[in-house]
Design a protein around this motif. Sequence first.
Motif, PDB file in Angstrom:
ATOM      1  N   UNK A 132      -0.096   0.921  -9.340  1.00 31.10           N
ATOM      2  CA  UNK A 132      -0.001  -0.379  -8.743  1.00 31.10           C
ATOM      3  C   UNK A 132       1.225  -0.836  -8.491  1.00 31.10           C
ATOM      4  N   UNK A 133       1.373  -1.462  -7.406  1.00 30.65           N
ATOM      5  CA  UNK A 133       2.710  -2.141  -6.832  1.00 30.65           C
ATOM      6  C   UNK A 133       3.311  -2.955  -7.690  1.00 30.65           C
ATOM      7  N   UNK A 134       2.665  -3.717  -8.693  1.00 30.14           N
ATOM      8  CA  UNK A 134       3.241  -4.413  -9.842  1.00 30.14           C
ATOM      9  C   UNK A 134       3.679  -3.633 -10.927  1.00 30.14           C
ATOM     10  N   UNK A 135       3.070  -2.604 -11.159  1.00 26.99           N
ATOM     11  CA  UNK A 135       3.551  -1.524 -11.982  1.00 26.99           C
ATOM     12  C   UNK A 135       4.733  -0.962 -11.646  1.00 26.99           C
ATOM     13  N   UNK A 136       4.864  -0.658 -10.331  1.00 28.91           N
ATOM     14  CA  UNK A 136       6.363  -0.106  -9.927  1.00 28.91           C
ATOM     15  C   UNK A 136       7.335  -0.806  -9.702  1.00 28.91           C
ATOM     16  N   UNK A 186       9.178  -0.746   4.778  1.00 29.04           N
ATOM     17  CA  UNK A 186       8.269   0.076   4.535  1.00 29.04           C
ATOM     18  C   UNK A 186       7.727  -0.042   3.478  1.00 29.04           C
ATOM     19  N   UNK A 187       8.270  -0.464   2.420  1.00 37.99           N
ATOM     20  CA  UNK A 187       7.888  -0.371   0.947  1.00 37.99           C
ATOM     21  C   UNK A 187       8.124  -1.610   0.377  1.00 37.99           C
ATOM     22  N   UNK A 188       7.163  -2.393  -0.432  1.00 39.70           N
ATOM     23  CA  UNK A 188       7.528  -3.622  -1.146  1.00 39.70           C
ATOM     24  C   UNK A 188       6.892  -3.396  -2.606  1.00 39.70           C
ATOM     25  N   UNK A 189       7.449  -3.390  -3.656  1.00 41.43           N
ATOM     26  CA  UNK A 189       6.997  -3.284  -5.024  1.00 41.43           C
ATOM     27  C   UNK A 189       6.589  -4.638  -5.682  1.00 41.43           C
ATOM     28  N   UNK A 190       5.891  -5.153  -4.881  1.00 38.03           N
ATOM     29  CA  UNK A 190       5.455  -6.566  -5.228  1.00 38.03           C
ATOM     30  C   UNK A 190       3.972  -6.460  -5.536  1.00 38.03           C
ATOM     31  N   UNK A 191       3.643  -7.273  -6.624  1.00 39.98           N
ATOM     32  CA  UNK A 191       2.230  -7.232  -7.040  1.00 39.98           C
ATOM     33  C   UNK A 191       1.153  -7.544  -5.974  1.00 39.98           C
ATOM     34  N   UNK A 192      -0.152  -6.905  -6.223  1.00 42.87           N
ATOM     35  CA  UNK A 192      -1.060  -6.979  -5.297  1.00 42.87           C
ATOM     36  C   UNK A 192      -1.787  -5.839  -4.657  1.00 42.87           C
ATOM     37  N   UNK A 193      -1.228  -4.557  -4.870  1.00 42.90           N
ATOM     38  CA  UNK A 193      -1.815  -3.226  -4.372  1.00 42.90           C
ATOM     39  C   UNK A 193      -2.285  -2.625  -5.528  1.00 42.90           C
ATOM     40  N   UNK A 194      -3.540  -2.214  -5.518  1.00 38.68           N
ATOM     41  CA  UNK A 194      -3.952  -1.483  -6.917  1.00 38.68           C
ATOM     42  C   UNK A 194      -4.509  -0.202  -6.516  1.00 38.68           C
ATOM     43  N   UNK A 211       0.897  -1.156  -0.157  1.00 40.25           N
ATOM     44  CA  UNK A 211      -0.046   0.091   0.166  1.00 40.25           C
ATOM     45  C   UNK A 211       0.988   1.222  -0.004  1.00 40.25           C
ATOM     46  N   UNK A 212       1.864   1.181   0.915  1.00 39.82           N
ATOM     47  CA  UNK A 212       2.996   2.456   0.554  1.00 39.82           C
ATOM     48  C   UNK A 212       3.330   2.639  -0.504  1.00 39.82           C
ATOM     49  N   UNK A 213       3.875   1.659  -1.240  1.00 44.75           N
ATOM     50  CA  UNK A 213       4.307   2.075  -2.703  1.00 44.75           C
ATOM     51  C   UNK A 213       3.109   2.522  -3.552  1.00 44.75           C
ATOM     52  N   UNK A 214       1.989   1.952  -3.537  1.00 40.75           N
ATOM     53  CA  UNK A 214       0.937   2.702  -4.308  1.00 40.75           C
ATOM     54  C   UNK A 214       0.649   4.152  -3.972  1.00 40.75           C
ATOM     55  N   UNK A 215       0.633   4.552  -2.582  1.00 46.57           N
ATOM     56  CA  UNK A 215       0.331   5.730  -2.005  1.00 46.57           C
ATOM     57  C   UNK A 215       1.524   6.773  -2.408  1.00 46.57           C
ATOM     58  N   UNK A 216       2.783   6.131  -2.510  1.00 43.72           N
ATOM     59  CA  UNK A 216       4.101   7.058  -2.775  1.00 43.72           C
ATOM     60  C   UNK A 216       4.005   7.223  -4.294  1.00 43.72           C
ATOM     61  N   UNK A 217       3.889   6.140  -5.214  1.00 41.89           N
ATOM     62  CA  UNK A 217       3.900   6.266  -6.595  1.00 41.89           C
ATOM     63  C   UNK A 217       2.784   6.706  -7.379  1.00 41.89           C
ATOM     64  N   UNK A 218       1.484   6.468  -6.995  1.00 43.14           N
ATOM     65  CA  UNK A 218       0.236   6.471  -7.390  1.00 43.14           C
ATOM     66  C   UNK A 218       0.115   5.489  -8.737  1.00 43.14           C
TER      67      UNK A 218
END
Length: 156
Positions: free
Chosen positions: A86-90, A111-119, A77-84
């Motif tokens: 999906x975590x898979x995209x990042x 605190x951050x994981x750029x692994x798929x699953x958060x959209x 979730x932190x990745x999505x909130x930071x980059x805007x």
Amino acid sequence: MENFERLLEELLSQEEELQFRAFRNDDALKLGMKLVDRARSEGKAVTVDICRNGQQLFHYALPGTSADNDAWIRRKNNVVNHYGHSSLFVGTQFRAQNKTFEQSSRLDISHYAAHGGAFPVIVRDVGVVGTVTVSGLPQEEDHSLVVQVLREYLAG
């Protein structure tokens, strides 16, 4: 590189397609239950989480999950909130540049994981207002479950 480019285009296309007109608490409940029901019917042990503007509106852990899934959800979730995005995209974006998120993002990996699953929960003409996240499967499957159910929910 070509495969990364196609995947990145597909992921951006999903974000453009899967947008809400508005996102209310009842949407989080209905969408969350659809995700839980789908995972249960397919025998998948996942945790489902939906947030809006930092407030957790839905959270459910199916049998077979653990607190570790909650930690993965928080980090994704932190990745999505930071980059805007999906975590898979990042994560894919970093891999497309032959880099790892962990080494190149300059973010604390606890605190951050750029692994798929958060959209991202995107409200049309507003932007990202939250996250819908699944944890418990391989990252592509987490992402795919969210996208499939989100597509059905928005069509319905």
